[in-house]
Scaffold this active site. Structure first.
Site, PDB file in Angstrom:
ATOM      1  N   GLY A   1       9.433 -35.609  -5.943  1.00 48.34           N
ATOM      2  CA  GLY A   1       9.971 -35.253  -4.403  1.00 48.34           C
ATOM      3  C   GLY A   1      11.374 -34.682  -4.394  1.00 48.34           C
ATOM      4  O   GLY A   1      11.809 -35.068  -3.479  1.00 48.34           O
TER       5      GLY A   1
ATOM      6  N   ASN B   1      11.597 -31.762  -3.352  1.00 45.46           N
ATOM      7  CA  ASN B   1      11.407 -31.069  -1.974  1.00 45.46           C
ATOM      8  C   ASN B   1      11.580 -32.095  -0.945  1.00 45.46           C
ATOM      9  O   ASN B   1      12.188 -31.729   0.141  1.00 45.46           O
ATOM     10  CB  ASN B   1       9.784 -30.467  -2.020  1.00 45.46           C
ATOM     11  CG  ASN B   1      10.243 -29.137  -2.613  1.00 45.46           C
ATOM     12  OD1 ASN B   1      10.918 -28.089  -1.772  1.00 45.46           O
ATOM     13  ND2 ASN B   1       9.589 -28.787  -3.901  1.00 45.46           N
TER      14      ASN B   1
ATOM     15  N   ILE C   1      -6.760 -33.404  -2.390  1.00 45.99           N
ATOM     16  CA  ILE C   1      -7.192 -32.629  -1.537  1.00 45.99           C
ATOM     17  C   ILE C   1      -7.642 -33.417  -0.237  1.00 45.99           C
ATOM     18  O   ILE C   1      -8.508 -34.277  -0.166  1.00 45.99           O
ATOM     19  CB  ILE C   1      -8.455 -31.825  -2.061  1.00 45.99           C
ATOM     20  CG1 ILE C   1      -8.440 -31.269  -3.116  1.00 45.99           C
ATOM     21  CG2 ILE C   1      -9.204 -30.835  -0.982  1.00 45.99           C
ATOM     22  CD1 ILE C   1      -7.300 -30.162  -3.406  1.00 45.99           C
ATOM     23  N   LEU C   2      -7.252 -32.821   0.992  1.00 48.73           N
ATOM     24  CA  LEU C   2      -7.717 -33.493   2.122  1.00 48.73           C
ATOM     25  C   LEU C   2      -8.949 -33.180   2.702  1.00 48.73           C
ATOM     26  O   LEU C   2      -9.299 -31.902   2.577  1.00 48.73           O
ATOM     27  CB  LEU C   2      -6.237 -33.217   3.159  1.00 48.73           C
ATOM     28  CG  LEU C   2      -5.048 -33.690   2.850  1.00 48.73           C
ATOM     29  CD1 LEU C   2      -3.746 -33.077   3.859  1.00 48.73           C
ATOM     30  CD2 LEU C   2      -4.878 -35.153   2.747  1.00 48.73           C
TER      31      LEU C   2
ATOM     32  N   ASN D   1       2.173 -26.794   3.591  1.00 44.80           N
ATOM     33  CA  ASN D   1       2.354 -27.175   2.353  1.00 44.80           C
ATOM     34  C   ASN D   1       3.147 -26.119   1.614  1.00 44.80           C
ATOM     35  O   ASN D   1       3.264 -24.855   2.258  1.00 44.80           O
ATOM     36  CB  ASN D   1       0.582 -26.879   1.652  1.00 44.80           C
ATOM     37  CG  ASN D   1       0.524 -27.214   0.053  1.00 44.80           C
ATOM     38  OD1 ASN D   1       1.256 -28.104  -0.420  1.00 44.80           O
ATOM     39  ND2 ASN D   1       0.027 -26.423  -0.590  1.00 44.80           N
TER      40      ASN D   1
ATOM     41  N   HIS E   1       3.415 -23.999  -1.874  1.00 45.66           N
ATOM     42  CA  HIS E   1       2.854 -23.765  -3.069  1.00 45.66           C
ATOM     43  C   HIS E   1       3.553 -22.892  -4.322  1.00 45.66           C
ATOM     44  O   HIS E   1       4.358 -21.940  -3.621  1.00 45.66           O
ATOM     45  CB  HIS E   1       1.492 -22.854  -2.807  1.00 45.66           C
ATOM     46  CG  HIS E   1       0.540 -22.573  -3.849  1.00 45.66           C
ATOM     47  ND1 HIS E   1      -0.294 -23.577  -4.556  1.00 45.66           N
ATOM     48  CD2 HIS E   1       0.558 -21.520  -4.793  1.00 45.66           C
ATOM     49  CE1 HIS E   1      -0.681 -22.993  -5.537  1.00 45.66           C
ATOM     50  NE2 HIS E   1      -0.467 -21.688  -5.787  1.00 45.66           N
TER      51      HIS E   1
END
Ligand code: GRF
Length: 190
Positions: A12, A14, A86-87, A101, A103
């Site tokens: 965490g 970020n 994965i949503l 998101n 990446h």
């Protein structure tokens, strides 16, 4: 004040950066209103330290539907910050344009299924890439395929390892994530 919900699976850092830049005003007029994790992780500890509400929904097939139930309707932005589940497509559709998101690569290169964490950096080294970086993008049902919001790269030198690339990417992420969030929140008609 705009409300940001952050999804995490790991350390965490970020998330921390977003909390800090909301407080400093670099991200204007916004706060992290909820942190959701799909497993026990240090991101939850960070939320607690800042007295931010948090929820743990164990990863698995019901994750997206349980998540949909707890995210307040007045949420302005959902941010995936080192989030590994994965949503479901219905969830991505429901929050279209309000879910992003980060990446750890220069998409469209090195994205998609299996491209997460150190796998990405090992693949970058294997491919003898001359650069890597980070990308903030919208989340859609295609993994890492949504429109790019902000991207920044750096040169890879001969002494770089997957670990040193990961470290450099974190620094890039700390720069571009608050900028991207600010940009989106200020362009939404909300
Ligand atoms: C970041 O590099 C992010 O791009 C990737 O996972 C890492 C998460 O790091 N998806 P942290 O949990 O924010 O420290």
């Amino acid at each position: 004040m705009k409300k940001i919900v952050i999804l995490v699976s790991g350390s965490g850092s970020n998330l921390q950066r977003i909390i800090d830049t909301c407080q400093s005003g670099e991200i204007q007029n916004a706060k992290v209103s909820l942190v959701v994790a799909d497993r026990e992780c240090y991101g939850l500890v960070r939320a607690a330290k800042h007295h931010i509400k948090s929820e743990l929904i164990p990863k698995g097939k019901n994750f997206s539907s349980e998540l949909a139930q707890i995210i307040p309707e007045d949420t302005d932005l959902i941010v995936l910050a080192g989030f590994l589940s994965i949503l479901k497509p219905e969830f991505c559709e429901q929050w279209k344009g309000k879910i992003i998101n980060i990446h750890p690569a220069l998409l469209p290169k090195f994205g998609g299924k299996g491209m997460w964490g150190m796998h990405v950096h090992h693949a970058v080294i294997e491919a003898k890439e001359k650069e890597s970086g980070a990308t903030v993008h919208y989340v859609t049902s295609g993994i890492d395929e949504g429109e790019i919001i902000l991207q920044e790269g750096f040169a890879i030198d001969d002494t770089d390892t997957a670990e040193s690339i990961a470290e450099k990417i974190h620094l890039v992420e700390f720069e571009i994530f608050p900028k991207a969030i600010n940009k989106i929140l200020n362009s939404h008609a909300i």
